[in-house]
Design a protein around this motif. Structure first.
Motif, PDB file in Angstrom:
ATOM      1  N   PHE A  91       0.734  -1.089  -0.214  1.00  0.00           N
ATOM      2  CA  PHE A  91       0.017   0.032  -0.051  1.00  0.00           C
ATOM      3  C   PHE A  91       0.787   1.432   0.049  1.00  0.00           C
ATOM      4  O   PHE A  91       0.749   2.323  -0.746  1.00  0.00           O
ATOM      5  N   PHE A  92       1.980   1.282   0.755  1.00  0.00           N
ATOM      6  CA  PHE A  92       2.872   2.387   0.792  1.00  0.00           C
ATOM      7  C   PHE A  92       3.467   2.526  -0.514  1.00  0.00           C
ATOM      8  O   PHE A  92       3.760   3.844  -0.757  1.00  0.00           O
ATOM      9  N   LYS A  93       3.908   1.398  -1.037  1.00  0.00           N
ATOM     10  CA  LYS A  93       4.704   1.454  -2.164  1.00  0.00           C
ATOM     11  C   LYS A  93       3.784   2.213  -3.377  1.00  0.00           C
ATOM     12  O   LYS A  93       4.330   2.954  -4.218  1.00  0.00           O
ATOM     13  N   LYS A  94       2.478   1.773  -3.264  1.00  0.00           N
ATOM     14  CA  LYS A  94       1.588   2.368  -4.222  1.00  0.00           C
ATOM     15  C   LYS A  94       1.418   3.718  -4.103  1.00  0.00           C
ATOM     16  O   LYS A  94       1.364   4.634  -5.096  1.00  0.00           O
ATOM     17  N   LEU A  95       1.324   4.189  -2.688  1.00  0.00           N
ATOM     18  CA  LEU A  95       1.061   5.672  -2.423  1.00  0.00           C
ATOM     19  C   LEU A  95       2.479   6.480  -3.129  1.00  0.00           C
ATOM     20  O   LEU A  95       2.471   7.715  -3.773  1.00  0.00           O
ATOM     21  N   LEU A  96       3.665   6.027  -2.707  1.00  0.00           N
ATOM     22  CA  LEU A  96       4.825   6.661  -3.352  1.00  0.00           C
ATOM     23  C   LEU A  96       4.975   6.765  -4.889  1.00  0.00           C
ATOM     24  O   LEU A  96       5.321   7.581  -5.182  1.00  0.00           O
ATOM     25  N   ASN A  97       4.295   5.491  -5.369  1.00  0.00           N
ATOM     26  CA  ASN A  97       4.402   5.575  -6.861  1.00  0.00           C
ATOM     27  C   ASN A  97       3.508   6.816  -7.575  1.00  0.00           C
ATOM     28  O   ASN A  97       3.651   7.329  -8.521  1.00  0.00           O
ATOM     29  N   ILE A  98       2.201   6.817  -6.646  1.00  0.00           N
ATOM     30  CA  ILE A  98       1.274   7.681  -7.144  1.00  0.00           C
ATOM     31  C   ILE A  98       1.888   9.165  -6.990  1.00  0.00           C
ATOM     32  O   ILE A  98       1.792   9.935  -8.040  1.00  0.00           O
ATOM     33  N   LYS A  99       2.516   9.547  -5.899  1.00  0.00           N
ATOM     34  CA  LYS A  99       3.260  10.749  -5.450  1.00  0.00           C
ATOM     35  C   LYS A  99       4.187  11.054  -6.664  1.00  0.00           C
ATOM     36  O   LYS A  99       4.275  12.248  -7.299  1.00  0.00           O
ATOM     37  N   ASN A 100       4.878  10.086  -7.205  1.00  0.00           N
ATOM     38  CA  ASN A 100       5.823  10.351  -8.120  1.00  0.00           C
ATOM     39  C   ASN A 100       5.400  10.545  -9.393  1.00  0.00           C
ATOM     40  O   ASN A 100       5.903  11.567 -10.287  1.00  0.00           O
TER      41      ASN A 100
END
Length: 314
Positions: A193-202
């Motif tokens: 979940f946190f990896k997806k959030l970071l990808n979306i932010k990038n």
């Protein structure tokens, strides 16, 4: 001899020029002669759509007629009917009818063969031989009992051997593994979940930086301008529309009215929209007429592709 060769070359040259002239004239006709269309539609209690498309002074014509119960498309070239959807439907229905008749005939033949085979089997002398050995019911019961006893013995031996090999019961092991796997899955899902959030932010950061660049701004501007010209050329030149609509909810009706008001910038008083804030209704009658020139579309596309701003943007 030389004069004969010159006359042959002259004839060949004339033929080539005629062919080139024909190709050029056809190309000019395709590019400059517009495709004209006309649409008439009514909806409400019943649906009715009539459409016409013509090209080269009605040499090529197409018509569309659609209602709630029927639809038809037909094309004519030089007045001769080339395509008719109603005839195609009739052909398909005939094919389906023939297939169903052939299936019924095959089913009847199969039933007749089965009946004939049953009659042949019921004749005397065609049954099971009297001298053939047949096991009695008691023998079958004995055999089944013996098989079950053997299977139970094998199962009991396996259980004893398994219990001897492992001193810890299986229920405890399975419970422990289930608990460990449960927490492990929770941990894995949180990390994902946190990896997806970071990808979306990038990704959002990349999109914002892409849009803010001056070169891309110019590219967007020229692309939207060309698209607007293309849509404006394809849209009808003459239009009359009378629409009565309502969703049953005053709030959503007002929102849709605000969206439809954009059309006024194109056609103004030629469109009449009447909202009904109390009832759920959708009625109207519409008429549109326009033309499409391939030459104009080609110029818009070529200008866009040759533009430096679009090249850098692409």
């Amino acid at each position: 001899m030389l004069s004969v060769i010159l006359t042959i070359l002259k004839i060949i040259g004339i033929i080539i020029l005629v062919l080139l002239g024909l190709v050029l004239s056809i190309l000019l006709l395709v590019l400059f002669v517009p495709i004209r269309y006309r649409v008439k539609a009514e909806h409400g209690d019943a649906l009715m759509i009539n459409g016409r498309v013509s090209w080269l002074m009605h040499i090529i014509r197409a018509r569309i007629h659609k209602t709630d119960n029927d639809s038809r498309i037909w094309i004519r070239i030089f007045g001769f009917l080339v395509y008719d959807s109603s005839k195609e439907k009739v052909k398909k229905e005939k094919k389906i009818g023939k297939k169903s008749i052939s299936k019924k005939a095959r089913a009847k033949k199969a039933e007749q063969k089965e009946a004939d085979s049953e009659k042949f089997d019921n004749r005397p002398g065609n049954g099971i031989n009297d001298n053939s050995e047949v096991k009695s019911d008691t023998d079958l019961k004995i055999d089944s009992e013996v098989d079950t006893e053997v299977k139970s013995d094998i199962k009991s031996d396996k259980i004893i051997s398994d219990s001897q090999e492992t001193d810890i019961p299986k229920s405890k092991i399975s419970l422990k593994t289930k608990v460990v796997n449960f927490f492990h899955n929770i941990k894995r899902k949180i990390i994902e979940f946190f990896k997806k959030l970071l990808n979306i932010k990038n990704r959002v950061h990349l999109i914002i930086s892409f849009v803010r660049e001056e070169v891309n701004k110019e590219g967007f501007r020229i692309s939207f301008a060309s698209l607007f010209k293309l849509i404006k050329h394809i849209l009808p030149t003459k239009i009359r529309s009378n629409l009565i609509f309502g969703t049953g909810d005053p709030c959503s009706t007002g929102q849709i009215l605000g969206i439809l008001s954009i059309i006024y910038s194109f056609y103004g008083d030629k469109i009449k929209i009447t909202p009904d804030f109390e009832n759920k209704v959708l009625k109207g009658s519409h008429y549109a007429k326009g033309r499409i020139r391939l030459w104009t579309i080609l110029i818009i596309v070529i200008k866009l592709l040759l533009d430096k701003r679009f090249k850098e943007f692409k």
